[in-house]
Every structure is written in C-alpha cells, then in structure tokens.
Design a protein around this motif. Structure first.
Motif, PDB file in Angstrom:
ATOM      1  N   ILE A 246       0.574  -1.058  -0.039  1.00  0.00           N
ATOM      2  CA  ILE A 246      -0.049   0.098   0.080  1.00  0.00           C
ATOM      3  C   ILE A 246       0.958   1.134  -0.049  1.00  0.00           C
ATOM      4  O   ILE A 246       0.658   2.534  -0.364  1.00  0.00           O
ATOM      5  CB  ILE A 246      -0.847   0.452   1.259  1.00  0.00           C
ATOM      6  N   LEU A 247       2.059   1.314   0.360  1.00  0.00           N
ATOM      7  CA  LEU A 247       2.765   1.880   0.451  1.00  0.00           C
ATOM      8  C   LEU A 247       3.670   2.373  -0.887  1.00  0.00           C
ATOM      9  O   LEU A 247       4.661   3.565  -0.828  1.00  0.00           O
ATOM     10  CB  LEU A 247       4.491   2.240   1.628  1.00  0.00           C
ATOM     11  N   THR A 248       2.907   1.420  -1.637  1.00  0.00           N
ATOM     12  CA  THR A 248       3.906   2.006  -3.414  1.00  0.00           C
ATOM     13  C   THR A 248       2.570   2.197  -3.995  1.00  0.00           C
ATOM     14  O   THR A 248       2.600   2.162  -5.279  1.00  0.00           O
ATOM     15  CB  THR A 248       4.794   0.425  -3.619  1.00  0.00           C
ATOM     16  N   ASN A 249       1.720   1.834  -3.533  1.00  0.00           N
ATOM     17  CA  ASN A 249       0.414   2.265  -4.618  1.00  0.00           C
ATOM     18  C   ASN A 249      -0.209   1.597  -5.591  1.00  0.00           C
ATOM     19  O   ASN A 249      -0.398   1.878  -6.781  1.00  0.00           O
ATOM     20  CB  ASN A 249       0.641   3.418  -4.626  1.00  0.00           C
ATOM     21  N   PRO A 250       0.438  -0.312  -5.409  1.00  0.00           N
ATOM     22  CA  PRO A 250      -0.268  -0.982  -6.425  1.00  0.00           C
ATOM     23  C   PRO A 250      -1.156  -0.804  -6.500  1.00  0.00           C
ATOM     24  O   PRO A 250      -1.292  -2.350  -6.420  1.00  0.00           O
ATOM     25  CB  PRO A 250       0.403  -2.476  -6.166  1.00  0.00           C
ATOM     26  N   ASP A 251      -2.576   0.145  -6.815  1.00  0.00           N
ATOM     27  CA  ASP A 251      -3.805   0.025  -7.197  1.00  0.00           C
ATOM     28  C   ASP A 251      -4.097  -0.197  -8.722  1.00  0.00           C
ATOM     29  O   ASP A 251      -3.995   1.458  -9.141  1.00  0.00           O
ATOM     30  CB  ASP A 251      -4.353   0.862  -5.785  1.00  0.00           C
ATOM     31  N   ASP A 252      -4.431  -0.786  -9.261  1.00  0.00           N
ATOM     32  CA  ASP A 252      -5.726   0.002 -10.787  1.00  0.00           C
ATOM     33  C   ASP A 252      -6.970   0.711 -10.253  1.00  0.00           C
ATOM     34  O   ASP A 252      -7.100   0.885 -11.348  1.00  0.00           O
ATOM     35  CB  ASP A 252      -6.481  -1.462 -10.732  1.00  0.00           C
ATOM     36  N   ASP A 253      -7.276   0.643  -9.493  1.00  0.00           N
ATOM     37  CA  ASP A 253      -8.359   2.085  -9.260  1.00  0.00           C
ATOM     38  C   ASP A 253      -7.650   3.567  -8.951  1.00  0.00           C
ATOM     39  O   ASP A 253      -8.149   4.437  -9.026  1.00  0.00           O
ATOM     40  CB  ASP A 253      -9.008   1.752  -8.369  1.00  0.00           C
ATOM     41  N   ALA A 254      -6.487   3.046  -8.532  1.00  0.00           N
ATOM     42  CA  ALA A 254      -5.062   4.654  -7.727  1.00  0.00           C
ATOM     43  C   ALA A 254      -5.717   6.355  -8.809  1.00  0.00           C
ATOM     44  O   ALA A 254      -5.598   6.929  -8.346  1.00  0.00           O
ATOM     45  CB  ALA A 254      -3.808   4.291  -7.649  1.00  0.00           C
ATOM     46  N   ALA A 255      -5.162   5.602 -10.314  1.00  0.00           N
ATOM     47  CA  ALA A 255      -5.547   6.334 -11.018  1.00  0.00           C
ATOM     48  C   ALA A 255      -6.439   7.512 -10.705  1.00  0.00           C
ATOM     49  O   ALA A 255      -6.688   8.581 -11.268  1.00  0.00           O
ATOM     50  CB  ALA A 255      -5.168   6.226 -12.246  1.00  0.00           C
ATOM     51  N   GLY A 256      -7.913   6.959 -11.365  1.00  0.00           N
ATOM     52  CA  GLY A 256      -9.333   7.104 -10.700  1.00  0.00           C
ATOM     53  C   GLY A 256      -9.914   7.827  -9.979  1.00  0.00           C
ATOM     54  O   GLY A 256     -10.200   9.564  -9.573  1.00  0.00           O
ATOM     55  N   PHE A 257      -8.854   7.301  -8.645  1.00  0.00           N
ATOM     56  CA  PHE A 257      -9.110   8.335  -6.820  1.00  0.00           C
ATOM     57  C   PHE A 257      -8.405   8.908  -7.059  1.00  0.00           C
ATOM     58  O   PHE A 257      -9.162  10.453  -6.786  1.00  0.00           O
ATOM     59  CB  PHE A 257      -8.917   7.283  -6.521  1.00  0.00           C
TER      60      PHE A 257
ATOM     61  N   THR B 276       5.253   6.934  -8.182  1.00  0.00           N
ATOM     62  CA  THR B 276       4.298   5.472  -7.815  1.00  0.00           C
ATOM     63  C   THR B 276       2.912   5.352  -9.019  1.00  0.00           C
ATOM     64  O   THR B 276       2.618   4.360  -8.334  1.00  0.00           O
ATOM     65  CB  THR B 276       3.427   5.190  -6.890  1.00  0.00           C
ATOM     66  N   CYS B 277       3.230   6.252 -10.018  1.00  0.00           N
ATOM     67  CA  CYS B 277       1.335   5.711 -10.270  1.00  0.00           C
ATOM     68  C   CYS B 277       1.750   4.426 -11.637  1.00  0.00           C
ATOM     69  O   CYS B 277       0.452   4.333 -11.632  1.00  0.00           O
ATOM     70  CB  CYS B 277       1.463   6.688 -11.563  1.00  0.00           C
ATOM     71  N   ASP B 278       2.641   4.324 -11.757  1.00  0.00           N
ATOM     72  CA  ASP B 278       2.526   3.450 -12.834  1.00  0.00           C
ATOM     73  C   ASP B 278       2.261   2.180 -12.373  1.00  0.00           C
ATOM     74  O   ASP B 278       3.031   0.900 -12.543  1.00  0.00           O
ATOM     75  CB  ASP B 278       4.362   3.173 -13.684  1.00  0.00           C
ATOM     76  N   GLN B 279       2.720   1.848 -11.238  1.00  0.00           N
ATOM     77  CA  GLN B 279       2.202   0.695  -9.955  1.00  0.00           C
ATOM     78  C   GLN B 279       3.602  -0.667 -10.095  1.00  0.00           C
ATOM     79  O   GLN B 279       3.248  -1.607  -9.629  1.00  0.00           O
ATOM     80  CB  GLN B 279       0.914  -0.008 -10.052  1.00  0.00           C
ATOM     81  N   ARG B 280       4.815   0.304 -10.432  1.00  0.00           N
ATOM     82  CA  ARG B 280       5.238  -1.137 -10.143  1.00  0.00           C
ATOM     83  C   ARG B 280       6.853  -0.887  -9.304  1.00  0.00           C
ATOM     84  O   ARG B 280       7.845  -1.444  -9.819  1.00  0.00           O
ATOM     85  CB  ARG B 280       6.256  -1.447 -11.801  1.00  0.00           C
ATOM     86  N   LEU B 281       7.267  -0.060  -8.493  1.00  0.00           N
ATOM     87  CA  LEU B 281       7.849   0.652  -7.349  1.00  0.00           C
ATOM     88  C   LEU B 281       8.308  -0.725  -6.913  1.00  0.00           C
ATOM     89  O   LEU B 281       9.876  -0.639  -6.570  1.00  0.00           O
ATOM     90  CB  LEU B 281       7.947   1.784  -6.785  1.00  0.00           C
ATOM     91  N   HIS B 282       7.230  -0.895  -6.557  1.00  0.00           N
ATOM     92  CA  HIS B 282       8.366  -2.489  -6.001  1.00  0.00           C
ATOM     93  C   HIS B 282       8.656  -3.204  -6.431  1.00  0.00           C
ATOM     94  O   HIS B 282       9.724  -4.295  -5.991  1.00  0.00           O
ATOM     95  CB  HIS B 282       6.637  -3.055  -4.735  1.00  0.00           C
TER      96      HIS B 282
END
Length: 379
Positions: A238-249, A360-366
């Motif tokens: 969650i601290l790297t934000n790997p969430d498919d809905d994150a961009a919309g939110f 973090t937006c590409d969800q690949r940081l971790h």
C-alpha cells in the motif's frame, strides 16, 4: 526520570501508527480503557450501537476513522493519548502530515530496498530463535523472504494458507515456487475446517471490528504458544500504491469528489461480497436507510487527506491497513513468541506516504525494487 502516574489524572497512549489498537469508553463521568472491546462491555460499558459506523461497515467491510460498532467506544488515533482530568476526557491525535518529497524514481527504488533491508537486519540481529514467515506469494512477503536469503538467514518455515479444495490456488502455487527456489521449508495451512467457527473466532480476535482473517486461523493455531517469531509483511504494497483504481481516485481527489471515491470503494467491496441475485452487500439488509450517511462518513475521512501526496493511499493506509489488516499481527499472529513488521519501520512509512504520485503511478515501484535488489532470483 520517569514521572509517577497521577491517580487523579490517568492517561493512556498508543504507538505512533496506532496499529496496536486501544479501545476507550467514554460516557458521562465514566471512562474505560482496554485492548479488548469485549472486556469493556463485560465491565459494564454501554453497548448502544453506532448506526452510521455500522452502515459503513456493512458497505465497506471495515470501520473508518476511530469508530467501533459502539457509540461510546472509540480507538485512540495514531500516536493518540487519552488524558482524564476532573471527569473530562482529552484525546490527542498525532497522525503525521507528510509533505511531498522531491525525489527521483531511482532514489525511491533505492529507498524501498535499503530501508526494509535495515529493518530486517535489526530484527535478525535481535532474535536468535526460530522464525516462521507467512508467505502469500505476493510482493510483501516475497520481498522479506528474498531479503532474508540475501542476509544469509532463511526462516525456519514458511506458512501459506489455502482456502480449501483439491487444487492449490494461484497464491499457494506462487508461494510454493518461491519457497522451493530459496530452499525454505514450506507448509500449506488449512485442511478442511469449519468455516463458520473460524469466522466467529476471527470476529472475536478482531474485537468485532473486521470482517476478514477467518482464512488465517490455521496459521494462528500453528503459531500460538510456539517458539517461533513471525514476520508480518503488512504495509509494503500500500505504501507503493499498486492499485488499479488509484489513478481514477487521484483524478477524483483533484476535483474534490471525495463522495465519489467513497461510493466507488463501497461498490467495489459489494462486488466482491455480493451473493448471486443480491446487490449492495450487507447495507440493504441491515442499514437500508443509511446509504447517504455512510457515504458522508467515509468521504469526510478521505477528505482529511486532501493535501497529502496521495489522498487515496493515505486513507487506505490509515483506515484499512490500520483498522483491519493490523489485526493480522496483533491478534492472528499474536500468539507467536514475537511478531515483527519490517514495513512499519518509521522511516519506511514516512518515505512511502511522502512519495509523489509521479513516482508511484505506474504501480511498479515495489516490483522494480525487488528485481534490482535480488537479481539472482530474476527467474
């Protein structure tokens, strides 16, 4: 020197993240403090329900803010301190408010390698007993296992729960592959069991504040009373934000549509938990007239992070990770000889909550951190 407690001014506090939940009962001239809601109720706390808190729970699956199912019982906030003086309660909230870091993607990846590495090293230096690692097959526990291999000390066993059935699901298969690759003993937990019994046990362990964890009861039973320390991977992803809905939110937060975020979160939970032919999760059954109140309650909590680097990430960390997932370490694994949570290291939490959306937006940081840190396991 430490000050002696003042019997006329009792106080209580929790850890800086508030993950060790302390329940406070306040009604009139009465105050009670306990790590157990059930103990407060047994001691005579007023059990009047909180209808709006429950309406959120029916739709989202966990409580938000510092709510509990009971009107007069709350949890202390992060870093919170209760002071009781002359019949009046004061509660301090020390939730940090990070600023967006000016940091490159390269530096962020390095941070996601070096800070967990240091936290795991400190744990290994301080613990010479046996270690059990709950291994889900996901990034967080996989990262911990590979880091332990990097530091030359594997866990004595890795534990993966299986929901049942004759075919191992994808998570168990992934965990088994990683365990085999590192050479660690791997146990699959969860032969056929009475699911209702485990669900009731989970409700009691989580103080009636969560709808998850039944699937982890076999792991709880294995660890309770054992000599094992358990490593809990809470917080990493969650601290790297790997969430498919994150961009919309993030887009909705930018136009101040926090009600839209709240509705989307509740709709998402309903899609997972609905039975065939039924919509709306438990809300239409148990709190049908409180849709708007539940939305307003959630939106208010999300809006509190409007100026944070990522409002949705912050809400998720403080209100789902803290209020529901935290029970994994404090309750489900709590019967182990010790529980360590490397990703709750203060420096790592501060870094994760301060990262700009562009990093973090590409969800690949971790993923990138794991790949760079452990090239020998690229396969």
């Amino acid at each position: 020197p430490a000050r002696r407690p003042d019997p006329q001014t009792p106080s209580a506090g929790v850890d800086p993240l508030g993950f060790l939940q302390l329940f406070v009962y306040i009604k009139g001239a009465q105050v009670g403090v306990s790590p157990s809601i059930l103990q407060l109720l047994a001691a005579g706390a007023d059990p009047a329900p909180d209808p709006v808190a429950l309406a959120v729970f029916h739709r989202f699956g966990n409580l938000v803010g510092n709510d509990t199912p009971f009107r007069h019982i709350r949890v202390l906030p992060p870093g919170g301190r209760l002071t009781w003086r002359a019949g009046h309660a004061t509660v301090e909230d020390h939730t940090p408010a990070p600023r967006t870091l000016d940091i490159s993607r390269e530096a962020a990846v390095e941070g996601f390698i070096e800070l967990p590495r240091a936290a795991i090293r400190r744990f290994l230096d301080s613990w010479d007993g046996p270690i059990a690692l709950p291994l889900s097959g996901g990034r967080d526990s996989r990262h911990i296992l590979l880091e332990m291999a990097h530091q030359g000390r594997l866990p004595d066993t890795a534990l993966t729960f299986h929901h049942g059935g004759h075919v191992l699901n994808a998570e168990v298969q992934a965990a088994r592959a990683v365990a085999a690759r590192t050479g660690v003993t791997h146990r699959v937990m969860g032969a056929p069991r009475f699911r209702l019994r485990d669900s009731l046990r989970g409700l009691l362990m989580t103080q009636l504040c969560a709808d998850e964890h039944a699937q982890m009861m076999p792991t709880h039973d294995f660890l309770t009373g054992s000599a094992y320390a358990a490593l809990d991977g809470i917080g990493g992803d969650i601290l790297t934000n790997p969430d498919d809905d994150a961009a919309g939110f993030m887009e909705r937060a930018g136009r101040d549509d926090f009600e839209g975020i709240a509705r989307a979160l509740m709709d998402g939970h309903a899609r997972v938990n609905n039975r065939h032919g039924h919509s709306g999760c438990a809300g239409p059954l148990y709190s049908p007239d409180l849709d708007e109140a539940a939305t307003d309650r959630m939106a208010r909590e999300i809006r509190a992070y409007a100026d944070w680097p990522d409002p949705y990430q912050a809400f998720w960390f403080w209100h789902r990770t803290r209020r529901e997932i935290a029970f994994t370490g404090t309750a489900v694994l709590g019967g182990a000889a010790m529980v360590d949570s490397p990703y709750l290291d203060p420096d790592f939490v501060a870094l994760g909550l301060s990262l700009p959306w562009s990093v973090t937006c590409d969800q690949r940081l971790h993923d990138d951190a794991i790949a760079r840190a452990f090239p020998a396991y690229a396969d």
